[in-house]
Design an enzyme around this catalytic site. Structure first.
Site, short mmCIF file in Angstrom:
data_model
loop_
_atom_site.label_atom_id
_atom_site.label_comp_id
_atom_site.label_asym_id
_atom_site.label_seq_id
_atom_site.Cartn_x
_atom_site.Cartn_y
_atom_site.Cartn_z
N ASP A 60 0.77 -1.26 0.00
CA ASP A 60 0.00 0.00 0.00
C ASP A 60 0.80 1.31 0.00
OD1 ASP A 60 -1.56 -2.10 0.87
OD2 ASP A 60 -2.23 -1.14 2.70
N GLU B 104 -10.43 -2.67 4.30
CA GLU B 104 -9.09 -2.12 4.57
C GLU B 104 -8.96 -0.73 3.97
OE1 GLU B 104 -6.23 -5.93 4.95
OE2 GLU B 104 -6.64 -5.44 2.87
#
Ligand code: FRU
Length: 512
Positions: free
Chosen positions: A54, A227
């Site tokens: 990420d 998420e």
């Protein structure tokens, strides 16, 4: 005894000072990738080596874009999660810096965000100088939210003594804090994910947080754990008097193309609660490809520009690149627009700055009727941009075959019978490293005004990003073609299609 102690101390000193040069060597090497390795993206950010997932802590600060990211500095698999760090002055050319935050006695450093504390609201800085504050998840036995601050533009961070600032309330997946300033309520807002919902917290001083509300248990898709949330306000169709809030949430697994992916909600946020617009019952998917996850937008900008991790948790650990594993998507400007049918949509467009990478114009065409296949014999490129407008006619299907070679092609097409835009990577090259990698990924899309299909496509060494109809529908996919697969053709099946206009540009490497 004294002699023994002396010898031990000297040996420790010797080992430590010997390790220092190695460390320095590693860092310099890290910032000097050769960029000629097979599949090395030429205009997408990758770390020189090792694992990345990420994007984190994206912030525009003192004239630079900062991109932190989930990174394993010690290997090419998930582990030792740290915050890697890169900076850019133009969103295109990135420079990898030293790792910014590494795991500590409390656990790994999971995803989070960075905000600028300009006036030292937090009291964490000296005088009223201010600095950067990072909010991250400490992933140890439990997950909780912590804070660190930096006075050197994010290069080094001091962890706050009073951590955790948001302790774990007994929820297993409790992570990915994003902090933003909410103008109307004059409060700092933190949102994070908790299992399969988003929780909101508020603060006046950026340090002490109190629970505000939660959203999502009864809305959207719930095939997996939620998420990396994101929240921002945007004008609708550019109208500053009509603004809406967008809540973006990623989910793993269970997303539209399989595995991990994103969905978004349109509604209002009053500084306390997110309220979904009435009538939004269908899930709105952010990207219909397989490789667009954990989006994050830059803080401190007057527009919304986001980047995502260009992979999928299904096979991220298996993709065949080395010595790095993981790439970022192109930066995209995000807007809210109303389509022909009156639906409000999130649209994504590659940032304008990318035009600076354009080299030679390789192809230019206008008003050509195509029936069948047209290959472009002189074409041998691995990194390029296609800007095309088609007028649908009799053809059932039309589009491009990119990264074409011996028995290989990635098809980017529009199916006019069933009204969808798609990317087919079944024969895109190396696909056998995971059973879920091959496939055809489809985005429902109607022609604009009943007959116009626009395709904007970026082909890099190991990815294809497709923006359909001005970014109304987007497909992001990795590909791993063989070395010689660098042909391009245009095709139509089942009759004519009109190429109203077509431009293909060679794209330069961001490292030249
Ligand atoms: C999303 C995610 C986050 C987590 C991070 C760990 O891809 O699972 O929820 O913070 O990756 O690297």
């Amino acid at each position: 005894m004294v002699i023994v102690v002396f010898i031990v101390v000297v040996s420790i000193w010797y080992v430590l000072q010997k390790e220092d040069p190695k460390q320095i060597e590693e860092t310099t090497e890290a910032s000097q990738a050769s960029y000629d390795e097979t599949w090395r993206p030429q205009f997408h950010y990758t770390p020189a080596k090792n694992w990345m997932n990420d994007p984190n802590g994206m912030v525009y600060y003192k004239g630079k874009y900062h991109l932190f990211y989930q990174h394993n500095p010690k290997g090419d698999q998930f582990g030792n999660m740290s915050w890697g760090h890169a900076v850019s002055e133009d969103l295109i050319h990135w420079k990898e810096l030293d790792v910014a935050m590494e795991p500590d006695e409390n656990g790994m450093i999971f995803s989070g965000s960075v905000v600028v504390d300009e006036d030292n609201t937090s009291g964490l800085f000296q005088g009223d100088e201010g600095g950067l504050i990072a909010y991250y998840t400490s992933a140890g036995d439990v997950q909780d939210q912590r804070l660190a601050y930096s006075t050197d533009e994010g290069k080094t961070w001091t962890k706050y003594e009073g951590n955790p600032i948001v302790p774990n309330p007994g929820i297993k997946d409790f992570r990915d804090p994003v902090v933003m300033w909410h103008e109307d309520s004059e409060k700092w807002i933190m949102l994070l994910v908790a299992g399969d919902k988003v929780m909101f917290y508020g603060s006046d001083n950026m340090v002490d947080w109190s629970y505000l509300s939660e959203f999502g248990s009864d809305h959207g898709a719930h095939g997996g754990v939620w998420e990396t949330p994101e929240l921002f306000e945007l004008p609708v169709d550019g109208n500053q008097d009509q603004k809406k809030w967008v809540l973006q949430v990623d989910m793993n697994p269970g997303s539209i193309a399989g595995g991990s992916g994103g969905q978004y909600f349109i509604g209002d946020f009053d500084g306390k609660e997110f309220k979904l617009d009435r009538g939004q019952t269908e899930t709105k998917w952010t990207d219909y490809g397989k490789d667009f996850y954990a989006t994050q937008a830059f803080n401190n900008m007057d527009k919304v520009i986001w980047i995502a991790w260009m992979s999928n948790w299904q096979y991220a650990a298996d993709i065949p690149t080395s010595p790095w594993r993981g790439a970022m998507s192109l930066p995209r400007e995000v807007s809210l627009t109303t389509n022909d049918r009156g639906e409000m949509l999130l649209t994504q467009q590659p940032v304008k700055e990318l035009d600076d990478l354009r080299g030679e114009k390789l192809i230019e065409m206008e008003n050509r009727t195509l029936d069948g296949s047209m290959s472009l014999p002189e074409f041998d490129e691995r990194t390029y941009e296609i800007v095309a407008t088609f007028r649908v006619d009799e053809a059932d299907e039309f589009g491009f075959k990119v990264a074409q070679g011996e028995g290989e092609e990635t098809i980017v097409g529009y199916d006019d019978q069933n009204n969808y835009l798609f990317t087919d990577r079944n024969n895109s090259g190396v696909t056998d490293f995971h059973p879920e990698f091959g496939g055809v990924f489809r985005a429902p899309m109607e022609a604009m005004d009943g007959y116009t299909i626009k395709l904007h496509i970026y082909v890099d060494e190991s990815s294809v990003e497709v923006f359909g109809n001005n970014g109304q529908k987007v497909l992001t996919n990795q590909i791993f073609p063989s070395e010689g697969s660098d042909d391009l053709s245009i095709y139509s099946y089942g009759g004519n299609v009109t190429i109203e206009s077509l431009e293909v540009y060679d794209l330069e490497s961001m490292h030249e």
